[in-house]
Scaffold this active site. Sequence first.
Site, short mmCIF file in Angstrom:
data_model
loop_
_atom_site.label_atom_id
_atom_site.label_comp_id
_atom_site.label_asym_id
_atom_site.label_seq_id
_atom_site.Cartn_x
_atom_site.Cartn_y
_atom_site.Cartn_z
N PHE A 108 16.95 14.45 -21.63
CA PHE A 108 18.02 15.32 -21.98
C PHE A 108 19.25 14.35 -21.81
O PHE A 108 19.33 13.36 -20.78
CB PHE A 108 18.11 16.62 -21.45
CG PHE A 108 18.13 16.48 -19.82
CD1 PHE A 108 19.43 16.48 -19.21
CD2 PHE A 108 17.03 16.77 -19.01
CE1 PHE A 108 19.55 16.55 -17.89
CE2 PHE A 108 17.19 16.72 -17.57
CZ PHE A 108 18.39 16.53 -17.20
N CYS A 109 20.20 14.67 -22.43
CA CYS A 109 21.55 14.06 -22.31
C CYS A 109 22.62 15.06 -22.74
O CYS A 109 22.42 16.22 -22.95
CB CYS A 109 21.65 12.81 -23.03
SG CYS A 109 21.40 13.01 -24.65
N THR A 110 23.94 14.81 -22.87
CA THR A 110 25.17 15.58 -23.02
C THR A 110 25.01 16.31 -24.40
O THR A 110 24.90 17.59 -24.53
CB THR A 110 26.34 14.68 -22.87
OG1 THR A 110 26.42 14.19 -21.52
CG2 THR A 110 27.53 15.83 -23.04
N ILE A 155 22.34 19.07 -23.61
CA ILE A 155 22.99 20.05 -22.71
C ILE A 155 24.11 20.95 -23.17
O ILE A 155 24.02 22.16 -22.81
CB ILE A 155 23.49 19.17 -21.37
CG1 ILE A 155 22.41 18.29 -20.79
CG2 ILE A 155 24.20 20.21 -19.96
CD1 ILE A 155 23.34 17.13 -19.90
#
EC number: 1.14.-.-
Length: 307
Positions: free
Chosen positions: A174-176, A203
């Site tokens: 996952f990332c922003t 996120i």
Amino acid sequence: MYICAALYKFVELNDYKELREPLYQTLIANDVKGTLLLAREGINGTICGTREAIDNVLNYLRSDERFADIEHKESPSDEQAFYRTKVKLKKEIVTLGVDWVDPKSSVGTYVDPEKWNDLIADPEVLVIDTRNEYEYAVGTFEGAINPKTDTFREFPEYVKQHLDPEKHKKVAMFCTGGIRCEKSTAYLKEQGFDEVYHLKGGILKYLEMMPEDNSRWNGECFVFDQRVTVKHGLEQGEYDQCYACRMPITAEEMQSEHYQKGVSCPHCYDKTSTEQKERFAERERQIQLAKARGEKHIRDGKLESLS
């Protein structure tokens, strides 16, 4: 009230250099600020403006059939989140530093936010936060691994040193906002990893959709604009940011003897010279003078870059 819109799309843009000026002029005409990156592989960035202005820019983009289905994520901001308008030409819209990775041809399995909790609760799934260490420090998912990278360019080396497709059968990342995972999952697929998953919308979409009492997210989420961090519901967070080192800082850290607004914080006090501190102090003085005149200093020291 302002709207921040984060957007990206991997799409072949052989004429990306020619797209720059008309896109920039559209942003200027609508008083929209922020940064958009254009490259042969697509578009990426975050912009901020009024509701009408953001809609105008999105409609302009979608008038190009290559961007007709571009998705974006919105979050509110009490004030303009950026001070400048920039459209940059780049080699990559998110820099992994590996030329042959192409998310348009191979990418991991998208997982919707409402199904993410079940996935990362599976003990057979290795959960990796693909963001940088300073982002991880502000908040992350329960049980997520921190690769301890300072830039996304370091991620391939992390994979080489720590991951094995024979040992790690299921990997979730996952990332922003999702763009880094487009490349990280594509990279893992090319390295022989079979079951590779990533959080759809990143996120930000998770925090927007998931109630806090049903969330596996701990802390806040770092964002690359004047808000610094956001919380569940995408409300503005509690962190500020140090101009000198760009690290997010808490209210407690701002009580430290090593904190001086615009000059230093506990993270960087011992890492900058006296000359640098003097330069930062003068810059902070100019910012405060501009504010006293009711003006905005062109750069107030908070992070505007994308990585």
